[in-house]
Scaffold this motif. Structure first.
Motif, short mmCIF file in Angstrom:
data_model
loop_
_atom_site.label_atom_id
_atom_site.label_comp_id
_atom_site.label_asym_id
_atom_site.label_seq_id
_atom_site.Cartn_x
_atom_site.Cartn_y
_atom_site.Cartn_z
N ARG A 13 5.27 -8.33 -4.69
CA ARG A 13 4.97 -8.29 -3.27
C ARG A 13 6.26 -8.43 -2.48
O ARG A 13 7.04 -9.35 -2.71
N PRO A 14 6.53 -7.51 -1.55
CA PRO A 14 7.80 -7.56 -0.80
C PRO A 14 7.90 -8.83 0.05
O PRO A 14 6.89 -9.34 0.54
N GLN A 15 9.12 -9.31 0.17
CA GLN A 15 9.35 -10.50 0.98
C GLN A 15 9.13 -10.19 2.45
O GLN A 15 9.56 -9.17 2.95
N ARG A 16 8.40 -11.08 3.14
CA ARG A 16 8.09 -10.85 4.54
C ARG A 16 9.34 -11.13 5.39
O ARG A 16 10.01 -12.14 5.20
N VAL A 17 9.63 -10.23 6.30
CA VAL A 17 10.80 -10.37 7.17
C VAL A 17 10.30 -10.84 8.54
O VAL A 17 9.66 -10.09 9.27
N SER A 18 10.60 -12.08 8.87
CA SER A 18 10.09 -12.67 10.11
C SER A 18 10.54 -11.90 11.34
O SER A 18 9.79 -11.79 12.32
N VAL A 19 11.76 -11.37 11.31
CA VAL A 19 12.27 -10.65 12.48
C VAL A 19 11.40 -9.44 12.80
O VAL A 19 11.18 -9.12 13.97
N ILE A 20 10.87 -8.77 11.76
CA ILE A 20 10.00 -7.61 11.98
C ILE A 20 8.69 -8.06 12.63
O ILE A 20 8.17 -7.41 13.55
N ASP A 21 8.14 -9.18 12.16
CA ASP A 21 6.92 -9.71 12.77
C ASP A 21 7.15 -10.07 14.23
O ASP A 21 6.30 -9.80 15.10
N HIS A 79 6.18 -0.39 0.67
CA HIS A 79 5.95 0.54 -0.43
C HIS A 79 7.21 1.23 -0.96
O HIS A 79 7.09 2.16 -1.76
N ALA A 80 8.38 0.82 -0.53
CA ALA A 80 9.61 1.50 -0.95
C ALA A 80 9.82 1.41 -2.47
O ALA A 80 10.36 2.33 -3.08
N LYS A 81 9.40 0.31 -3.09
CA LYS A 81 9.60 0.13 -4.53
C LYS A 81 8.40 0.59 -5.35
O LYS A 81 8.31 0.31 -6.53
N GLY A 82 7.49 1.28 -4.71
CA GLY A 82 6.27 1.74 -5.38
C GLY A 82 5.08 1.44 -4.49
O GLY A 82 4.96 0.33 -3.96
N ILE A 83 4.24 2.42 -4.32
CA ILE A 83 3.11 2.26 -3.39
C ILE A 83 2.10 1.28 -3.98
O ILE A 83 1.60 1.48 -5.09
N ARG A 84 1.84 0.24 -3.26
CA ARG A 84 0.86 -0.77 -3.66
C ARG A 84 -0.52 -0.31 -3.18
O ARG A 84 -0.97 -0.68 -2.11
N TRP A 85 -1.16 0.51 -4.01
CA TRP A 85 -2.35 1.24 -3.57
C TRP A 85 -3.50 0.37 -3.06
O TRP A 85 -4.09 0.69 -2.03
N PRO A 86 -3.88 -0.71 -3.74
CA PRO A 86 -5.00 -1.52 -3.21
C PRO A 86 -4.76 -2.02 -1.80
O PRO A 86 -5.61 -1.91 -0.92
N GLY A 87 -3.55 -2.57 -1.58
CA GLY A 87 -3.22 -3.05 -0.24
C GLY A 87 -3.13 -1.92 0.77
O GLY A 87 -3.54 -2.06 1.93
N TYR A 88 -2.60 -0.78 0.32
CA TYR A 88 -2.47 0.38 1.21
C TYR A 88 -3.84 0.86 1.67
O TYR A 88 -4.08 1.08 2.86
N TRP A 89 -4.77 1.07 0.70
CA TRP A 89 -6.10 1.57 1.07
C TRP A 89 -6.85 0.59 1.94
O TRP A 89 -7.57 0.98 2.86
N ARG A 90 -6.69 -0.70 1.65
CA ARG A 90 -7.37 -1.71 2.46
C ARG A 90 -6.89 -1.68 3.91
O ARG A 90 -7.69 -1.69 4.85
N ARG A 91 -5.58 -1.61 4.08
CA ARG A 91 -5.02 -1.57 5.43
C ARG A 91 -5.41 -0.29 6.15
O ARG A 91 -5.78 -0.30 7.33
N LEU A 92 -5.34 0.85 5.45
CA LEU A 92 -5.69 2.13 6.07
C LEU A 92 -7.16 2.13 6.50
O LEU A 92 -7.49 2.61 7.59
N ALA A 93 -8.04 1.61 5.67
CA ALA A 93 -9.46 1.56 6.01
C ALA A 93 -9.70 0.73 7.26
O ALA A 93 -10.52 1.09 8.12
N MET A 94 -8.97 -0.37 7.39
CA MET A 94 -9.11 -1.22 8.58
C MET A 94 -8.66 -0.49 9.83
O MET A 94 -9.33 -0.56 10.87
#
Length: 332
Positions: A13-21, A79-94
């Motif tokens: 899981r990629p590290q969360r970047v607080s500055v982006i948030d 997803h730069a290091k590989g598409i995390r499909w479950p998380g991707y589909w969940r977010r897209l569906a939302m």
């Protein structure tokens, strides 16, 4: 017994970047400010057309651009290091579900100007199209971004005036909608975000940003940024409710359609012409539209081509009369 790691575990899981948030939260707060101004205009507390022109229009475009830029950045971080499909589909569906909900709600409330392709629709489509650019050279992505942004200036055609193609963004006239963020040119902002994030990733910039620890002042913005979809869906109903409540206690001054039309026309006209010209031009337009039921139909958001053609003809005639008062006994 030795357990072998799953694909999801290998793709850490990629590290969360607080500055982006924080940046995303700042864009959301700016969006709320703009929507509050729009609500005040809708309820009659400020001049008609205030948020559609000048500084407010620029403000809105900067907000949308920054938000979509961050969509591109987030795609790369996730997803730069590989598409995390479950998380991707969940977010897209939302996002898709939220976009559909916005369309249905605005169609019920304002059927003539409902949101059929707003910023959530753009984000959903961009989240799919953007995957194709995650492995391309960043410079190529930025070149494509420039072409996408330039496309509406050169490729507009009446072919795209069909309702099913309006979302592309190449129609000759913008459709009536309270939030219209078509594929072109706005997907360009997402591509810039993808290209810039890929370059930043190679330079190790995100690793340095991840080590930053902003102060407590940033916590509300960071919270909004981490829950951006919920914030987007909730903030406008809350703001409209607040302004509606205010209108029940302190109603806005009531003005006639004629006064409202003149004010809105004046604001729009002064984006390209001087005040004196616009004053005479708008009076001419009001006179022409009052000769039949055109003003009533305009306020009813009549989308008919016949009315659009009539208003266009009136605008051409009033422009000529105002530039040369001697034409057809024009306005003095």
């Amino acid at each position: 017994m030795t357990m072998h790691p799953t694909t999801e575990q290998v793709q850490a899981r990629p590290q969360r970047v607080s500055v982006i948030d924080i940046a995303r939260g700042t864009a959301l707060v700016a969006m709320a400010v703009y929507h509050f101004a729009w609500d005040l205009e809708f309820f009659g507390y400020v001049e008609p057309g205030m948020t559609a022109y000048g500084g407010w229009k620029l403000f809105a475009r900067c907000i949308a651009s920054s938000f979509l830029f961050l969509v591109g950045v987030s795609l790369v971080l996730a997803h730069a290091k590989g598409i995390r499909w479950p998380g991707y589909w969940r977010r897209l569906a939302m996002v898709v579900a939220a976009a559909l909900a916005i369309s249905v709600a605005t169609w019920i409330a304002m059927p003539n100007t409902f949101i059929f392709f707003g910023i959530l629709h753009q984000i959903a489509l961009a989240s799919v199209l953007g995957l194709a650019f995650l492995r391309l050279p960043p410079v190529l992505t930025l070149v494509v971004a420039a072409l996408v942004i330039a496309a509406p200036h050169y490729l507009r055609s009446e072919f795209f005036n069909q309702p099913l193609l309006l979302w592309v963004g190449l129609s000759t006239a913008p459709p009536r909608s309270n939030d219209f963020v078509p594929l072109l040119p706005w997907f360009g902002a997402v591509l810039i975000g993808i290209g810039a994030a890929r370059l930043a990733l190679k330079a190790g910039l995100f690793d340095r940003l991840a080590r930053l620890q902003p102060g407590r002042w940033s916590q509300p913005l960071s919270f909004f940024g981490r829950h951006s979809l919920a914030f987007y869906l909730v903030h406008q109903p809350v703001l409209i409710g607040l302004v509606w409540t205010l209108s029940q206690v302190f109603p806005a001054p009531v003005e006639t359609r004629e006064v409202g039309f003149l004010k809105s026309c004046q604001v729009s006209c002064e984006q390209s012409r001087d005040t004196e010209f616009c004053s005479r031009y708008c009076v001419c337009m009001l006179d022409e539209l009052q000769k039949d039921d055109s003003l009533d139909r305009l306020y009813a958001a009549d989308p008919s081509p016949e009315l659009k053609a009539h208003v266009g003809d009136a605008a051409d005639m009033c422009s000529r009369r105002t530039d040369n008062p001697m034409i057809d006994g024009g306005t003095q």
